[in-house]
Design an enzyme around this catalytic site. Structure first.
Site, PDB file in Angstrom:
ATOM      1  N   GLN A  89      27.416  30.115  25.014  1.00  0.00           N
ATOM      2  CA  GLN A  89      27.177  29.063  24.014  1.00  0.00           C
ATOM      3  C   GLN A  89      27.385  29.678  22.628  1.00  0.00           C
ATOM      4  OE1 GLN A  89      23.713  26.524  24.737  1.00  0.00           O
ATOM      5  NE2 GLN A  89      23.539  27.394  26.784  1.00  0.00           N
ATOM      6  N   ASP A 159      43.813  35.604  32.586  1.00  0.00           N
ATOM      7  CA  ASP A 159      44.396  34.945  31.408  1.00  0.00           C
ATOM      8  C   ASP A 159      44.562  35.986  30.303  1.00  0.00           C
ATOM      9  OD1 ASP A 159      41.831  35.176  30.022  1.00  0.00           O
ATOM     10  OD2 ASP A 159      41.195  33.463  31.220  1.00  0.00           O
ATOM     11  N   LYS A 182      48.941  30.612  31.874  1.00  0.00           N
ATOM     12  CA  LYS A 182      48.590  29.291  32.391  1.00  0.00           C
ATOM     13  C   LYS A 182      49.383  28.217  31.652  1.00  0.00           C
ATOM     14  CE  LYS A 182      43.893  30.608  33.712  1.00  0.00           C
ATOM     15  NZ  LYS A 182      42.445  30.389  33.504  1.00  0.00           N
ATOM     16  N   ARG A 184      49.947  23.955  31.725  1.00  0.00           N
ATOM     17  CA  ARG A 184      49.584  22.660  32.289  1.00  0.00           C
ATOM     18  C   ARG A 184      50.854  21.867  32.599  1.00  0.00           C
ATOM     19  NH1 ARG A 184      45.278  20.036  33.320  1.00  0.00           N
ATOM     20  NH2 ARG A 184      43.912  21.551  32.291  1.00  0.00           N
ATOM     21  N   ASP A 208      37.888  40.198  35.714  1.00  0.00           N
ATOM     22  CA  ASP A 208      37.412  39.302  34.662  1.00  0.00           C
ATOM     23  C   ASP A 208      35.979  39.670  34.294  1.00  0.00           C
ATOM     24  OD1 ASP A 208      37.658  37.293  32.824  1.00  0.00           O
ATOM     25  OD2 ASP A 208      37.831  35.650  34.261  1.00  0.00           O
ATOM     26  N   GLY A 215      37.157  29.536  41.551  1.00  0.00           N
ATOM     27  CA  GLY A 215      38.366  28.728  41.708  1.00  0.00           C
ATOM     28  C   GLY A 215      39.611  29.361  41.116  1.00  0.00           C
ATOM     29  N   THR A 216      39.482  29.912  39.907  1.00  0.00           N
ATOM     30  CA  THR A 216      40.633  30.553  39.253  1.00  0.00           C
ATOM     31  C   THR A 216      41.113  31.754  40.055  1.00  0.00           C
ATOM     32  OG1 THR A 216      39.932  29.837  37.051  1.00  0.00           O
ATOM     33  CG2 THR A 216      41.415  31.720  37.155  1.00  0.00           C
TER      34      THR A 216
END
EC number: 2.7.6.1
Length: 279
Positions: A89, A159, A182, A184, A208, A215-216
């Site tokens: 955050q 990424d 990546k 889209r 990472d 998922g990635t």
């Protein structure tokens, strides 16, 4: 002197083998409030306190430990936070929101002179801490764990933002490194492609900072298999696993390993050497 908070109890046994630990009493009052008491006098102390679930409770405990140490005459205080709560955050996305990590770091700065965190989500946020703050990457520990398994392999970041992490491990091992790009291609589909590197016949380690759903990593692994990669390993500093993520990811890859900033069934890499380096 080392003070181990409740959030870092899973590291205490390993730390105790190499360094003396200060006696501290930590308990809860019947109403749920925390009680801490420092049982030894001293001048300098390092508090080790992770802040993963229950985040708020462990943060308050870190503040109480800082206050108790100051009250007991300690002049120089450092805190090591293996997993920093609220680190994701780090910006306002909707009007009226706080920058939560800023609030947390300012609070810690009321008591602690120095702050050391393991692989914080956005290192730039450490500027909110009023004293000295350092982001520690467990690159050496991850590299050592996967060295024999990888052989003449490749290190990949999922990424571009994670490229420095991959680079640090690759340089230790003397291996090639790159990242996934990546793109889209539809409102619901993102294409991932390794940039300027041939993975055919090679073992690959994808690394990472945090794994949540996995998922990635699963998608990246599927792509690498199609491109002819031999074995695919996945590593991260923090295993913030959603329900079922470990099982799904473990089936997809040859090995999944994270550090023990958070205790999980796949926390195979210890960050304790990094903590002991601060003594």
């Amino acid at each position: 002197m080392l003070v181990i908070g409740s959030g870092a109890k899973h590291l205490e046994g390993e730390i105790k083998e190499k360094a003396p630990i200060t006696n501290v009493e930590i308990k809860k009052f019947p109403d749920g409030e925390k009680y801490v008491r420092i049982l030894e006098k001293g001048d300098k102390a390092i508090v080790v306190q992770s802040t993963y679930k229950p985040q708020d409770e462990f943060l308050i405990e870190a503040l109480l430990l800082g206050d108790a140490l100051r009250e007991n005459g300690y002049r120089k205080l450092k805190i090591v936070i293996p997993y920093m709560a609220y680190s994701r955050q780090d910006r306002v996305t909707k009007e009226g929101e706080p920058i939560s990590i800023r609030a947390v770091l300012k609070m810690l700065g009321l008591y602690y002179d120095e702050l050391y965190v393991m692989d914080i989500h956005n290192p730039k946020t450490l500027e909110f801490f009023p004293g000295r703050a350092e982001n520690i990457l467990p690159s050496k520990e991850i590299a050592e764990y996967f060295s024999d398994k990888l052989g003449e392999g490749i290190i990949l970041a999922p990424d571009k933002g994670a490229l420095e992490r991959a680079k640090a491990i690759a340089e230790i091992l003397g291996l090639e490194y790159s990242h996934f790009e990546k793109k889209r291609i539809s409102p619901t589909e993102v294409q991932m492609t390794p940039v300027n590197i041939d993975v055919k016949g090679k073992n690959v380690l994808i690394v990472d900072d945090i794994i949540s759903t996995g998922g990635t990593m699963i998608k990246a692994t599927e792509i690498l298999r199609k491109l002819g990669a031999e074995k695919v390993f996945v590593a991260a500093t923090h295993g913030v696993f959603a329900e079922g993520a470990i099982e799904r990811l473990s089936k997809a890859v040859d090995e999944l390993a994270v550090t023990n900033t958070i205790p999980t069934p796949v926390s195979k890499i210890s960050i304790v050497p990094e903590i002991l380096n601060l003594l």
